[in-house]
Design an enzyme around this catalytic site. Structure first.
Site, PDB file in Angstrom:
ATOM      1  N   HIS A  98       0.828  -1.207   0.000  1.00  0.00           N
ATOM      2  CA  HIS A  98       0.000   0.000   0.000  1.00  0.00           C
ATOM      3  C   HIS A  98       0.866   1.263   0.000  1.00  0.00           C
ATOM      4  CE1 HIS A  98      -3.308  -2.688   0.534  1.00  0.00           C
ATOM      5  NE2 HIS A  98      -2.955  -3.018   1.756  1.00  0.00           N
TER       6      HIS A  98
ATOM      7  N   ASP B 113      -5.085  -8.584  -2.659  1.00  0.00           N
ATOM      8  CA  ASP B 113      -5.304  -8.239  -1.260  1.00  0.00           C
ATOM      9  C   ASP B 113      -6.524  -8.937  -0.662  1.00  0.00           C
ATOM     10  OD1 ASP B 113      -5.199  -7.104   1.250  1.00  0.00           O
ATOM     11  OD2 ASP B 113      -5.147  -5.045   0.562  1.00  0.00           O
TER      12      ASP B 113
END
Length: 463
Positions: A280, A331
């Site tokens: 991220h 994810d």
């Protein structure tokens, strides 16, 4: 359990293929690839097809999925109802804790198999599994402490996907070593227990072709500084992945604890280099972005999940200007589609800057090609492998259906644009992993059985 098997040599002829030559990717015409024991033994360009060749119109390399939590595929769509307060990552996390509460190794295996199957159907050929669901429902270690790791490895063997397993160290609920919450009981280890888990993880993947085991400090809020130093030593030269600077609250909490922002603190206190993948890294200053890019670490970007959770947008312009590398991941697996991750990555930047074709680079004017190449190289670095259609590499490949309305009449400089921005996964015909064809006509060879088992699992977990 073994993924390895007796493999025959074969030759495949492609009208065009996106191959590696030296350190560069490029399109070549009339390409014959000889595959032996799962690897590319020979590549010939400008070659006529011969009798016995498999024939395909277009081949591109499979893409690494550098960040996945496989079990979360089972909760896709279960966190889309508004609660009594403003929803955010932190309220989503409570839904996740409740979902995994009763999950067994068999349940995890069924969910992971579905996730891996969908990854292969969308063009992902290697799974980077950031795996933190370790213990039983009471928070106690299984007799085999790596039983949940084995469930992931079994799903990889069943589906054929390559696996980089990243067991997660998780010890605290917040910066400064705060005591964990009850919802985190299935994740927790001390350093000695984690060393045993790593040994078990390596044993669990021993039968898989080209498996890699790295490790993952979950986040700076879940790991104390002294623990992080020990984990770096445990990793050796293997991959190290960490969630970092995903939410604004995380940045604020890190500042309150240390006086520094998360990326700033990590760069000052750890040996960040090419082994690292920063998952991220959404909320960085210009200085942090530049320093992190120069370290050689890969940015692990998961645009579908980042959008679903309302995390924010990665500072891509600064990252690319500093020469940073990136890869993509699925994810939370709320939607598994390699092309959708790529498309949303570019579209998010377009919405933010009000400009277009921002990820095209000096090597090509094609945005789709630039993103595909970056995801291939950055994802491979993050997962400890070299990818691409190159002599000596595993034959991890995707064939495209050039009769698809969004791919027909496209020259090689536009075909990946058509795939990423128009056809999506519907343009994918076949997928091979380590020389074995696992997807035909867009469908995984074991789809029906995997889906049946998944449905039974979800019926029980959601009852």
């Amino acid at each position: 359990m073994s993924q390895a098997q007796s493999r025959q040599s074969f030759t495949i002829h492609a009208g065009r293929a996106f191959i590696e030559s030296g350190s560069k990717s490029h399109w070549a015409h009339d390409v014959r690839l000889t595959v032996a024991d799962g690897r590319i033994a020979r590549i010939e360009s400008g070659a006529r097809p011969e009798a016995g060749d498999l024939r395909h119109a277009c081949l591109v390399p499979g893409i690494p999925n550098l960040h996945s939590h496989a079990f979360q595929r089972g909760m896709a769509g279960l966190a889309e109802q508004r609660g009594n307060s403003d929803d955010s990552f932190w309220t989503w996390r409570e839904v996740m804790y409740r979902f995994l509460d009763r999950m067994t190794p068999e349940d995890l295996n069924a969910i992971a198999a579905l996730a891996a199957m969908e990854m292969l159907e969308s063009g992902f050929t290697r799974l980077g599994e950031f795996h933190y669901l370790h213990h039983d429902a009471g928070g106690h270690a299984y007799a085999d402490p790596a039983r949940m790791c084995a469930a992931i490895a079994e799903a990889a063997a069943e589906t054929g996907i390559a696996l980089t397993l990243l067991p997660v160290f998780y010890a605290h609920s917040g910066f400064g070593g705060l005591a964990p919450s009850p919802g985190q009981r299935r994740f927790l280890h001390d350093l000695d227990g984690f060393a045993r888990l790593l040994d078990g993880a390596r044993a669990a993947v021993a039968g898989l072709d080209e498996a890699v085991v790295g490790l993952a400090p979950h986040s700076l809020r879940a790991v104390c500084p002294d623990e992080l130093m020990h984990l770096q030593a445990m990793a050796g030269q293997g991959p190290i992945h960490i969630h970092i600077a995903e939410q604004v609250k995380e940045v604020e909490d890190c500042l309150a604890w240390s006086g520094q922002r998360p990326v700033e603190w990590l760069l000052d206190h750890a040996q960040v280099d090419r082994r690292w993948c920063m998952v991220h890294a959404t909320h960085m200053t210009h200085e942090e972005t530049t320093r992190l890019a120069l370290s050689g670490a890969v940015a692990g970007l998961c645009p579908v999940t980042e959008a679903n959770l309302g995390d924010g947008l990665f500072p891509m312009a600064d990252w690319l200007a500093a020469g940073g590398s990136y890869g993509i991941g699925s994810d939370s697996n709320v939607l598994i589609d390699a092309t959708e991750e790529m498309r949303l990555l570019e579209y998010g930047q377009r919405l933010f800057t009000r400009r277009r074709n921002l990820l095209a680079d000096a090597a090509t004017a094609s945005s789709g090609e630039a993103i595909w190449r970056a995801a291939l190289n950055g994802g491979g670095q993050a997962l400890g492998v070299e990818g691409g259609l190159k002599q000596g590499n595993a034959f991890d490949a995707v064939s495209l259906d050039l009769d698809h309305p969004s791919l027909c009449a496209r020259g090689p400089d536009r075909v990946l644009d058509g795939l990423v921005f128009a056809s999506g996964r519907a343009g994918i015909d076949c997928v091979w992993r380590f020389g074995k064809q696992v997807v035909s006509s867009g469908r995984h060879h074991a789809r029906d059985g995997i889906v049946r088992r998944y449905r039974k699992t979800l019926d029980r977990l959601c009852a």
